[in-house]
Design a protein around this motif. Sequence first.
Motif, mmCIF file in Angstrom:
data_model
loop_
_atom_site.group_PDB
_atom_site.id
_atom_site.type_symbol
_atom_site.label_atom_id
_atom_site.label_comp_id
_atom_site.label_asym_id
_atom_site.label_seq_id
_atom_site.Cartn_x
_atom_site.Cartn_y
_atom_site.Cartn_z
ATOM 1 N N PRO A 102 0.833 -1.185 -0.212
ATOM 2 C CA PRO A 102 -0.137 0.200 -0.036
ATOM 3 C C PRO A 102 0.923 1.361 0.064
ATOM 4 C CG PRO A 102 -0.098 -1.098 2.266
ATOM 5 C CD PRO A 102 0.630 -2.149 0.975
ATOM 6 N N ASP A 103 0.324 2.169 -0.899
ATOM 7 C CA ASP A 103 1.365 3.481 -1.006
ATOM 8 C C ASP A 103 0.419 4.779 -1.061
ATOM 9 O OD1 ASP A 103 2.247 2.768 -4.432
ATOM 10 O OD2 ASP A 103 0.407 3.610 -3.477
ATOM 11 N N SER A 104 0.789 5.898 -1.410
ATOM 12 C CA SER A 104 -0.235 6.943 -1.230
ATOM 13 C C SER A 104 -0.695 7.411 -2.225
ATOM 14 C CB SER A 104 0.922 8.103 -0.839
ATOM 15 O OG SER A 104 1.730 8.266 -1.828
ATOM 16 N N HIS A 105 -0.574 6.594 -3.523
ATOM 17 C CA HIS A 105 -1.520 6.658 -4.769
ATOM 18 C C HIS A 105 -0.630 7.917 -5.254
ATOM 19 C CE1 HIS A 105 -4.794 4.014 -4.241
ATOM 20 N NE2 HIS A 105 -4.757 4.688 -3.068
ATOM 21 N N ALA A 106 0.531 8.528 -4.723
ATOM 22 C CA ALA A 106 0.945 9.489 -5.635
ATOM 23 C C ALA A 106 2.107 9.260 -6.519
ATOM 24 C CB ALA A 106 1.846 10.257 -4.627
ATOM 25 N N HIS A 107 1.649 9.131 -7.797
ATOM 26 C CA HIS A 107 2.412 8.940 -9.012
ATOM 27 C C HIS A 107 2.221 9.680 -10.038
ATOM 28 C CE1 HIS A 107 -1.103 6.295 -9.088
ATOM 29 N NE2 HIS A 107 -0.921 6.730 -10.289
ATOM 30 N N ALA A 108 3.366 10.426 -10.841
ATOM 31 C CA ALA A 108 3.336 11.139 -11.773
ATOM 32 C C ALA A 108 2.079 11.537 -12.397
ATOM 33 C CB ALA A 108 3.935 10.318 -13.068
ATOM 34 N N LEU A 109 1.205 12.560 -11.595
ATOM 35 C CA LEU A 109 -0.116 13.048 -11.877
ATOM 36 C C LEU A 109 -0.089 13.894 -12.941
ATOM 37 C CD1 LEU A 109 -1.738 12.991 -8.276
ATOM 38 C CD2 LEU A 109 -1.941 11.315 -9.829
ATOM 39 N N ASP A 110 -1.079 13.916 -13.793
ATOM 40 C CA ASP A 110 -0.975 15.127 -14.779
ATOM 41 C C ASP A 110 -2.382 15.786 -14.618
ATOM 42 O OD1 ASP A 110 -1.114 16.727 -16.974
ATOM 43 O OD2 ASP A 110 -0.753 15.112 -18.542
ATOM 44 N N PRO A 111 -2.528 16.782 -14.097
ATOM 45 C CA PRO A 111 -3.910 17.504 -13.713
ATOM 46 C C PRO A 111 -4.577 17.596 -14.988
ATOM 47 C CG PRO A 111 -2.099 18.335 -12.266
ATOM 48 C CD PRO A 111 -1.624 17.539 -13.412
ATOM 49 N N GLN A 112 -3.970 18.114 -16.073
ATOM 50 C CA GLN A 112 -4.473 18.330 -17.357
ATOM 51 C C GLN A 112 -5.437 17.273 -17.964
ATOM 52 O OE1 GLN A 112 -4.795 21.670 -18.588
ATOM 53 N NE2 GLN A 112 -3.827 22.348 -16.923
ATOM 54 N N THR A 113 -4.855 16.156 -17.820
ATOM 55 C CA THR A 113 -5.419 14.958 -18.393
ATOM 56 C C THR A 113 -6.601 14.467 -17.302
ATOM 57 O OG1 THR A 113 -3.399 13.986 -19.206
ATOM 58 C CG2 THR A 113 -4.981 12.464 -18.635
ATOM 59 N N LEU A 114 -6.438 14.628 -16.036
ATOM 60 C CA LEU A 114 -7.243 14.093 -15.094
ATOM 61 C C LEU A 114 -8.484 15.047 -14.933
ATOM 62 C CD1 LEU A 114 -4.915 13.277 -11.930
ATOM 63 C CD2 LEU A 114 -5.991 11.824 -13.577
ATOM 64 N N LYS A 115 -8.459 16.387 -15.364
ATOM 65 C CA LYS A 115 -9.580 17.329 -15.152
ATOM 66 C C LYS A 115 -10.596 16.910 -16.363
ATOM 67 C CE LYS A 115 -7.949 21.167 -17.805
ATOM 68 N NZ LYS A 115 -7.616 22.663 -17.841
ATOM 69 N N ALA A 116 -10.423 15.933 -17.323
ATOM 70 C CA ALA A 116 -11.329 15.718 -18.373
ATOM 71 C C ALA A 116 -12.273 14.574 -17.802
ATOM 72 C CB ALA A 116 -10.681 15.128 -19.500
ATOM 73 N N PHE A 117 -11.737 13.789 -16.803
ATOM 74 C CA PHE A 117 -12.641 12.739 -16.541
ATOM 75 C C PHE A 117 -12.781 12.984 -14.573
ATOM 76 C CE2 PHE A 117 -9.640 11.750 -19.658
ATOM 77 C CZ PHE A 117 -10.582 11.152 -20.647
ATOM 78 N N TYR A 118 -12.181 13.800 -14.317
ATOM 79 C CA TYR A 118 -12.623 14.056 -12.749
ATOM 80 C C TYR A 118 -12.672 15.617 -12.543
ATOM 81 C CZ TYR A 118 -10.260 9.661 -11.756
ATOM 82 O OH TYR A 118 -10.093 8.098 -11.812
ATOM 83 N N ASP A 119 -13.658 15.922 -11.504
ATOM 84 C CA ASP A 119 -13.977 17.352 -11.150
ATOM 85 C C ASP A 119 -12.911 17.530 -9.895
ATOM 86 O OD1 ASP A 119 -15.933 18.145 -12.970
ATOM 87 O OD2 ASP A 119 -17.524 17.064 -11.705
ATOM 88 N N LEU A 120 -12.000 18.452 -10.020
ATOM 89 C CA LEU A 120 -10.767 18.770 -9.321
ATOM 90 C C LEU A 120 -11.217 20.077 -8.632
ATOM 91 C CD1 LEU A 120 -8.025 18.479 -11.730
ATOM 92 C CD2 LEU A 120 -9.153 16.605 -10.523
ATOM 93 N N ALA A 121 -11.315 19.937 -7.041
ATOM 94 C CA ALA A 121 -11.573 21.059 -6.230
ATOM 95 C C ALA A 121 -10.904 21.064 -5.023
ATOM 96 C CB ALA A 121 -13.096 21.013 -6.133
ATOM 97 N N VAL A 122 -10.234 22.094 -4.468
ATOM 98 C CA VAL A 122 -9.922 22.234 -3.144
ATOM 99 C C VAL A 122 -11.368 22.400 -2.223
ATOM 100 C CG1 VAL A 122 -8.767 23.573 -1.362
ATOM 101 C CG2 VAL A 122 -7.805 23.333 -3.755
ATOM 102 N N ILE A 123 -11.420 21.467 -1.389
ATOM 103 C CA ILE A 123 -12.839 21.692 -0.530
ATOM 104 C C ILE A 123 -12.670 22.046 1.095
ATOM 105 C CG2 ILE A 123 -13.862 19.931 -1.959
ATOM 106 C CD1 ILE A 123 -13.558 17.581 0.085
ATOM 107 N N GLY A 124 -11.411 22.310 1.310
ATOM 108 C CA GLY A 124 -11.275 22.643 2.855
ATOM 109 C C GLY A 124 -9.726 22.273 3.257
ATOM 110 N N LYS A 125 -9.903 22.351 4.536
ATOM 111 C CA LYS A 125 -8.362 22.072 5.311
ATOM 112 C C LYS A 125 -8.516 21.059 6.267
ATOM 113 C CE LYS A 125 -9.098 26.478 8.046
ATOM 114 N NZ LYS A 125 -8.352 27.712 8.415
#
Length: 319
Positions: A102-125
Amino acid sequence: MRAIPLLALLLSGWFAVPAHADEAQDWLTRLGLAEQQQSFQGTFIYERNGSFSTHDIWHRVQDGQVRERLLRLDGSAQEVVRVNGRTQCVSGTLIAGSGDSPDSHAHALDPQTLKAFYDLAVIGKSRVAGRNAVIVALAPRDQYRYGFELHLDRKTALPLKSLLLNERGQLLERFQFTRLNTSVVPDDPGLQPSSECLPVAASSDKEQQVDTPQAWRLDWLPPGFKLTNSHARKDSQTNVVVNSLMYADGLARFSVFFEPLNGAVATESRTQLGPTVAVSRRLVASEGEVMVTVVGEIPIGTAERIALSVRQGAAPAKS
C-alpha cells in the motif's frame, strides 16, 4: 428523509467552486513532484475492507535516486525495498504476490489529463499527523471510476491522508500518516533491508518474458483509459503463456489477464475486496478456451463491461 452525507455531496461536485479548480491543479502538480524531491520517514496506517495495518516508511531522495523501504509493524511480517520505483526485495506474504505494498497513490499525476474525467476542487483544510493540510477532491465525471479525497501537507504537498470512495461516498480504502518527519534524511541503516527480504529478479526462474503479437483487444474502454503496457510470460514448467494488458487513466488502473485453460475446469467469478475487483469469464479462442480476468481498483460494473468486450485479434483497420 435520510440526510445525504456532506462528504458525498462534496465529492459529487455540488459544492465544487470553479475558482478552486486551478488551485486544485496546482496542488496535484506539486503532489506529483513531491515524492521525487522530498526525503522523509514516518509511520502510516492502511485500511482496506475493514482491516487495518501499520507500516514504517523510509524515503530518501539523493543523487538523483529515490530509495524507499516499507516495513509492516503488525500482523504478518512484510517488507519491501524499492529503488526508483523498482522493487528490489520483498519478504513475508509479499513473496507469493506481486511485491506491491500500500502506498499513497502519489505517482506522476497530470492534472490536465485528469480534469477531463474528474472534477478537481480544493474543498477545505485539515490537520493530519500534527501537520496542516489542504483537502483536494477528485470526483469522477462518470460511473466508471472511483473518487479520491487527498489531504496534502501544506509545506511539502506530500499526501498525509488519502481516501478512496465509491459513488455513494463510502470508504473503500484509507492511507493515513500518524507520524511524518521531513526534516531528517533517512540514513543507510534505516534503508537497509533485513535478511528476510529476498531479492526480486527482473523475471522469476519459473517465468520468462516472451515476445508475441498482440492477440487480444478490448472493444470497449472507459473514457480516458489507455493501454500503458502489454506482455506475455511463459511458465518454464508448464509452458503456458499468460498474456496481460494494462490500462490507466492517469490515476486509476486495471489489468486484463488471458490464461489458456488447456482443458482445465474453471468457474467464472466476480469478487470484490475493498476497492479491488476481479471479474473472470471463459472465452472460446482459436486455440481453445481461455480464462479472461479483469483486475483493478474500478467499480465492478466497469470490470464486467470490460470483460464482456474482450475479443481475439487486433482491432480491424479503419477504412
